[in-house]
Design a protein around this motif. Structure first.
Motif, PDB file in Angstrom:
ATOM      1  N   GLU A 290       0.845  -1.323  -0.010  1.00  0.00           N
ATOM      2  CA  GLU A 290       0.106   0.006   0.030  1.00  0.00           C
ATOM      3  C   GLU A 290       0.904   1.207  -0.045  1.00  0.00           C
ATOM      4  OE1 GLU A 290      -2.682   0.133   3.324  1.00  0.00           O
ATOM      5  OE2 GLU A 290      -3.690  -1.862   2.519  1.00  0.00           O
ATOM      6  N   GLU A 291       0.271   2.296  -0.423  1.00  0.00           N
ATOM      7  CA  GLU A 291       0.940   3.665  -0.366  1.00  0.00           C
ATOM      8  C   GLU A 291       1.345   3.929   1.138  1.00  0.00           C
ATOM      9  OE1 GLU A 291       2.119   5.882  -2.743  1.00  0.00           O
ATOM     10  OE2 GLU A 291       1.660   3.940  -4.097  1.00  0.00           O
ATOM     11  N   PRO A 292       2.445   4.525   1.441  1.00  0.00           N
ATOM     12  CA  PRO A 292       2.734   4.868   2.698  1.00  0.00           C
ATOM     13  C   PRO A 292       1.807   6.062   3.035  1.00  0.00           C
ATOM     14  CG  PRO A 292       4.851   4.943   1.163  1.00  0.00           C
ATOM     15  CD  PRO A 292       3.624   4.598   0.539  1.00  0.00           C
ATOM     16  N   GLU A 293       1.505   5.963   4.567  1.00  0.00           N
ATOM     17  CA  GLU A 293       0.558   7.086   5.217  1.00  0.00           C
ATOM     18  C   GLU A 293       1.563   7.891   6.095  1.00  0.00           C
ATOM     19  OE1 GLU A 293      -3.299   7.216   8.211  1.00  0.00           O
ATOM     20  OE2 GLU A 293      -1.995   5.360   8.072  1.00  0.00           O
ATOM     21  N   LEU A 294       1.453   9.127   5.979  1.00  0.00           N
ATOM     22  CA  LEU A 294       2.371  10.102   6.467  1.00  0.00           C
ATOM     23  C   LEU A 294       1.436  10.798   7.788  1.00  0.00           C
ATOM     24  CD1 LEU A 294       5.277  11.514   7.182  1.00  0.00           C
ATOM     25  CD2 LEU A 294       4.418  13.309   5.533  1.00  0.00           C
ATOM     26  N   LEU A 295       1.756  10.453   9.135  1.00  0.00           N
ATOM     27  CA  LEU A 295       0.890  11.136  10.126  1.00  0.00           C
ATOM     28  C   LEU A 295       1.912  12.581  10.448  1.00  0.00           C
ATOM     29  CD1 LEU A 295       0.075   8.435  12.644  1.00  0.00           C
ATOM     30  CD2 LEU A 295      -1.254   9.243  10.729  1.00  0.00           C
ATOM     31  N   SER A 296       1.014  13.677  10.454  1.00  0.00           N
ATOM     32  CA  SER A 296       1.816  14.864  10.922  1.00  0.00           C
ATOM     33  C   SER A 296       2.090  14.729  12.228  1.00  0.00           C
ATOM     34  CB  SER A 296       0.857  16.187  10.895  1.00  0.00           C
ATOM     35  OG  SER A 296      -0.224  15.972  11.620  1.00  0.00           O
ATOM     36  N   PRO A 297       2.958  15.852  12.866  1.00  0.00           N
ATOM     37  CA  PRO A 297       3.222  15.775  14.212  1.00  0.00           C
ATOM     38  C   PRO A 297       2.120  15.923  15.083  1.00  0.00           C
ATOM     39  CG  PRO A 297       5.078  17.063  12.979  1.00  0.00           C
ATOM     40  CD  PRO A 297       3.906  16.610  12.071  1.00  0.00           C
ATOM     41  N   GLU A 298       1.026  16.594  14.827  1.00  0.00           N
ATOM     42  CA  GLU A 298      -0.039  16.700  15.541  1.00  0.00           C
ATOM     43  C   GLU A 298      -0.856  15.196  15.584  1.00  0.00           C
ATOM     44  OE1 GLU A 298       1.033  20.818  13.843  1.00  0.00           O
ATOM     45  OE2 GLU A 298       0.841  18.697  13.043  1.00  0.00           O
TER      46      GLU A 298
END
Length: 371
Positions: A290-298
């Motif tokens: 799957e495509e990577p999921e980027l979580l923001s610092p928040e």
């Protein structure tokens, strides 16, 4: 570098009625399994050469049914791991297995290669309930394999399910009592869920609802059974350290705790998830397909708060203060959660109440709404 390594083996002899995991049913002599193990071994070598496995503290081989692939394939995988990971530094090395496919030679060989914990998919000690779930083992097989495993392993966990077709309070108490007869170190309790794509979900769609012999599948019914389990197991010296997990002191799952506390983990195999922290406080989560999921610092901080509330220890005052720098409404939310009776505050920690655990979806949704 990663602290936890999960290896997914997706093969099963048959698919349970409730299962929506990344699994595939194959014959025991299917060459696909050997090809898959070879691919896993290649991936392990590659990650080891990059130095990413040097600090692995917990190792977990799950599925699917890892024990279904057979002794030779599992030994090949475990031997390769012993060559590429400092097994002496691994604090917890778990193998998932099912009662019908875990053999004494397999137990002996895997123990010799460093596995120090077994997680057995028992689910129930009532044969009619096992049949309704689509399980292919019997309660007597479960008893026998636990006794065999005890000959080597001093850390054994089993999974049990509640809210099953035909399950009653009496049958649930019987299952819990049978589990306790083995003096297990760890027990996980899961309520039955209707997951999309499962046999149970298909039955529900056809019937309009799932009607069991004694009750309907509903949250109140399941909450009652979870409460019975909590009362019974805690009275026998088990600590409920996570919403679904009970352990004797010192036997809490270290691998799962890595997930819940934000430690970086690597997943190898079809559908296995990985997570690593980035320098700016963001979090990258990805699987092999799957495509990577980027979580923001928040988002990463909100996830830390959410996952911490799965655990008995909850959220420290220090973590909440840290989160409030990027999530300024977090302190007020925790006041609101206290007023709703979902959490409590004691000795510098915000901890989930029993009500908070029973209403986990609401608790976690409110925390995630911070972002």
């Amino acid at each position: 570098m990663y602290e936890a390594l999960y290896i997914h083996i997706p093969f099963c002899k048959s698919r349970c009625a409730y299962c929506n995991f990344e699994t595939k049913t194959v014959a025991s002599n299917d060459s696909t399994m050997s090809e898959y193990i070879e691919s896993l071994c290649s991936q392990i070598r590659s990650w080891a050469k990059k130095g990413e496995l040097a600090q692995i503290r917990t190792l977990y081989i799950g599925g699917g049914t890892p024990s279904f692939v057979g002794q030779a394939r599992l030994v090949e995988l475990a031997y390769l791991l012993s060559l590429n990971i400092k097994i002496e530094n691994v604090e917890e090395y778990t193998l998932e297995a099912n009662p019908e496919s875990l053999t004494t030679p397999m137990i002996n060989d895997l123990f010799a290669l460093g596995v120090n914990r077994l997680s057995l998919g028992v689910q129930s000690f009532i044969d009619s309930e096992l049949s309704a779930l689509g399980r292919i083992h019997t309660s007597s097989q479960a008893h026998r394999v636990i006794k065999k495993a005890r000959g080597r392993f001093q850390n054994i966990s089993i999974d049990l399910m509640c809210g099953l077709p035909g399950q009653t309070i009496d049958s649930w108490n019987h299952t819990l009592s049978q589990a306790l007869s083995h003096d297990l170190e760890h027990i996980s309790i899961y309520p039955l869920q209707l997951e999309e794509g499962t046999k149970f979900a298909e039955q529900a769609a056809r019937a309009g609802q799932v009607s069991y012999e004694n009750t309907e599948l509903n949250e109140d019914f399941q909450a009652d059974f979870m409460e019975i389990a909590a009362s019974f197991l805690e009275s026998q010296g088990y600590l409920r350290y996570e919403v679904a997990s009970y352990a004797k002191p010192g036997y809490e799952s270290r691998h799962n705790t890595c997930y819940w506390t934000g430690a970086p983990y690597l997943g190898l195999g079809k559908g296995a998830a990985s997570m690593k922290m980035l320098h700016d406080g963001s979090r990258l989560r990805y699987t092999s397909d799957e495509e990577p999921e980027l979580l923001s610092p928040e988002e990463a901080l909100a996830e830390d708060l959410l996952l911490a509330m799965r655990m008995k220890q909850g959220v420290s005052k220090e973590l909440l203060c840290k989160a409030s720098l990027l999530l300024p409404s977090a302190p007020q939310l925790f006041v609101d959660l206290q007023e709703l009776g979902l959490i409590s505050y004691s000795q510098g920690r915000y901890q989930p109440t029993n009500r908070g655990w029973l209403m986990g979806n609401e608790l976690y949704a409110r925390i995630w709404s911070l972002v």
